[in-house]
Design a protein around this motif. Structure first.
Motif, mmCIF file in Angstrom:
data_model
loop_
_atom_site.group_PDB
_atom_site.id
_atom_site.type_symbol
_atom_site.label_atom_id
_atom_site.label_comp_id
_atom_site.label_asym_id
_atom_site.label_seq_id
_atom_site.Cartn_x
_atom_site.Cartn_y
_atom_site.Cartn_z
ATOM 1 N N SER A 1 0.830 -1.199 0.000
ATOM 2 C CA SER A 1 0.000 0.000 0.000
ATOM 3 C C SER A 1 0.868 1.255 0.000
ATOM 4 O O SER A 1 0.576 2.231 -0.691
ATOM 5 C CB SER A 1 -0.938 0.001 1.208
ATOM 6 O OG SER A 1 -0.190 -0.049 2.420
ATOM 7 N N GLN B 1 -4.968 0.831 -7.017
ATOM 8 C CA GLN B 1 -5.453 -0.361 -6.309
ATOM 9 C C GLN B 1 -4.304 -1.132 -5.669
ATOM 10 O O GLN B 1 -3.174 -1.044 -6.096
ATOM 11 C CB GLN B 1 -6.217 -1.275 -7.282
ATOM 12 C CG GLN B 1 -7.543 -0.668 -7.742
ATOM 13 C CD GLN B 1 -8.328 -1.619 -8.611
ATOM 14 O OE1 GLN B 1 -7.946 -2.782 -8.799
ATOM 15 N NE2 GLN B 1 -9.420 -1.148 -9.167
ATOM 16 N N GLN C 1 -7.055 4.352 -12.006
ATOM 17 C CA GLN C 1 -7.756 3.547 -11.004
ATOM 18 C C GLN C 1 -6.988 2.255 -10.718
ATOM 19 O O GLN C 1 -6.911 1.806 -9.564
ATOM 20 C CB GLN C 1 -9.158 3.233 -11.476
ATOM 21 C CG GLN C 1 -10.085 4.453 -11.521
ATOM 22 C CD GLN C 1 -11.479 4.089 -12.014
ATOM 23 O OE1 GLN C 1 -11.925 2.949 -11.885
ATOM 24 N NE2 GLN C 1 -12.179 5.060 -12.586
ATOM 25 N N GLN C 2 -6.426 1.658 -11.737
ATOM 26 C CA GLN C 2 -5.671 0.408 -11.550
ATOM 27 C C GLN C 2 -4.363 0.660 -10.803
ATOM 28 O O GLN C 2 -3.946 -0.153 -9.978
ATOM 29 C CB GLN C 2 -5.391 -0.262 -12.895
ATOM 30 C CG GLN C 2 -6.611 -0.747 -13.634
ATOM 31 C CD GLN C 2 -7.397 -1.774 -12.842
ATOM 32 O OE1 GLN C 2 -6.808 -2.617 -12.155
ATOM 33 N NE2 GLN C 2 -8.709 -1.726 -12.931
#
Length: 213
Positions: free
Chosen positions: A87, A213, A209-210
């Protein structure tokens, strides 16, 4: 000339003595150790050991355990700033919309070219966008996208039969350019023509967006 002949004879004589077995270079192998020198009573020789062997103190054995030396781990300052989780790594990419000096809509990614290229390739593979080819040396992904004119074609059957064919898909180029500390992505119809901004935003938003993620 006389000197040359004398030198030749000297070499010849040396060679012959070696061939015949009179080789003094190896005679030390046959020497026997001589007995100690005997001197008359009352006379003392002043002798000493020219090559003494020093006494070794302590245990000279190999020890109970041998530990192979290992160099210390090399650290660099960069390790402290590297992301410690997936993350954190994704946040460091920080994909966002920006406009370049000409006002063109682009997607900026905070990464070096090699990393950004790999991540964008993975992002495209996770979308419905069709990737037909790619060329890393020129930073280009070749895409096929639906043709808006074909989707909006409301001509009659006869109009479509006799009219110009509208291709259902069109080829586009997703360009990646490295500048400063990041890379910038933009969509083009070809090497000289930018795609419409609405389509550019739609494609880049899917990639964005990808990446998030």
């Amino acid at each position: 000339m006389r000197l040359i002949l004398l030198a030749g004879l000297a070499v010849l004589s040396t060679g012959c003595s070696w061939i015949l077995g009179d080789n003094q270079a190896l005679s030390y192998l046959d020497v026997q150790e001589s007995a100690e020198t005997q001197v008359p009573e009352g006379i003392t020789l002043n002798t000493y050991d020219r090559f003494p062997v020093p006494e070794v103190e302590g245990d000279t054995g190999p020890g109970e355990e041998f530990i192979t030396p290992v160099p210390e781990r090399l650290t660099v300052a960069r390790e402290e700033s590297e992301p410690t989780s997936l993350s954190d790594f994704k946040r460091t990419l920080n994909p966002r919309f920006v406009r370049d000096g000409a006002g063109t809509l682009t997607l900026q990614v905070d990464a070096r070219f090699a990393l950004a290229w790999s991540r964008v390739a993975d992002a495209l593979a996770s979308t419905d966008i069709r990737l037909t080819d790619l060329n890393r040396s020129i930073g280009t992904y070749f895409l096929e996208l639906p043709n808006p004119e074909a989707e909006a074609d409301d001509r009659s059957w006869w109009g479509r039969l006799w009219g110009d064919r509208i291709e259902p898909v069109l080829g586009y180029q997703l360009k990646m350019i490295e500048a400063g500390e990041g890379v910038y992505l933009t969509l083009q119809q070809d090497a000289e023509t930018l795609a419409e901004e609405a389509l550019t935003r739609s494609v880049l938003d899917q990639v964005k967006q990808q990446l998030e993620q």
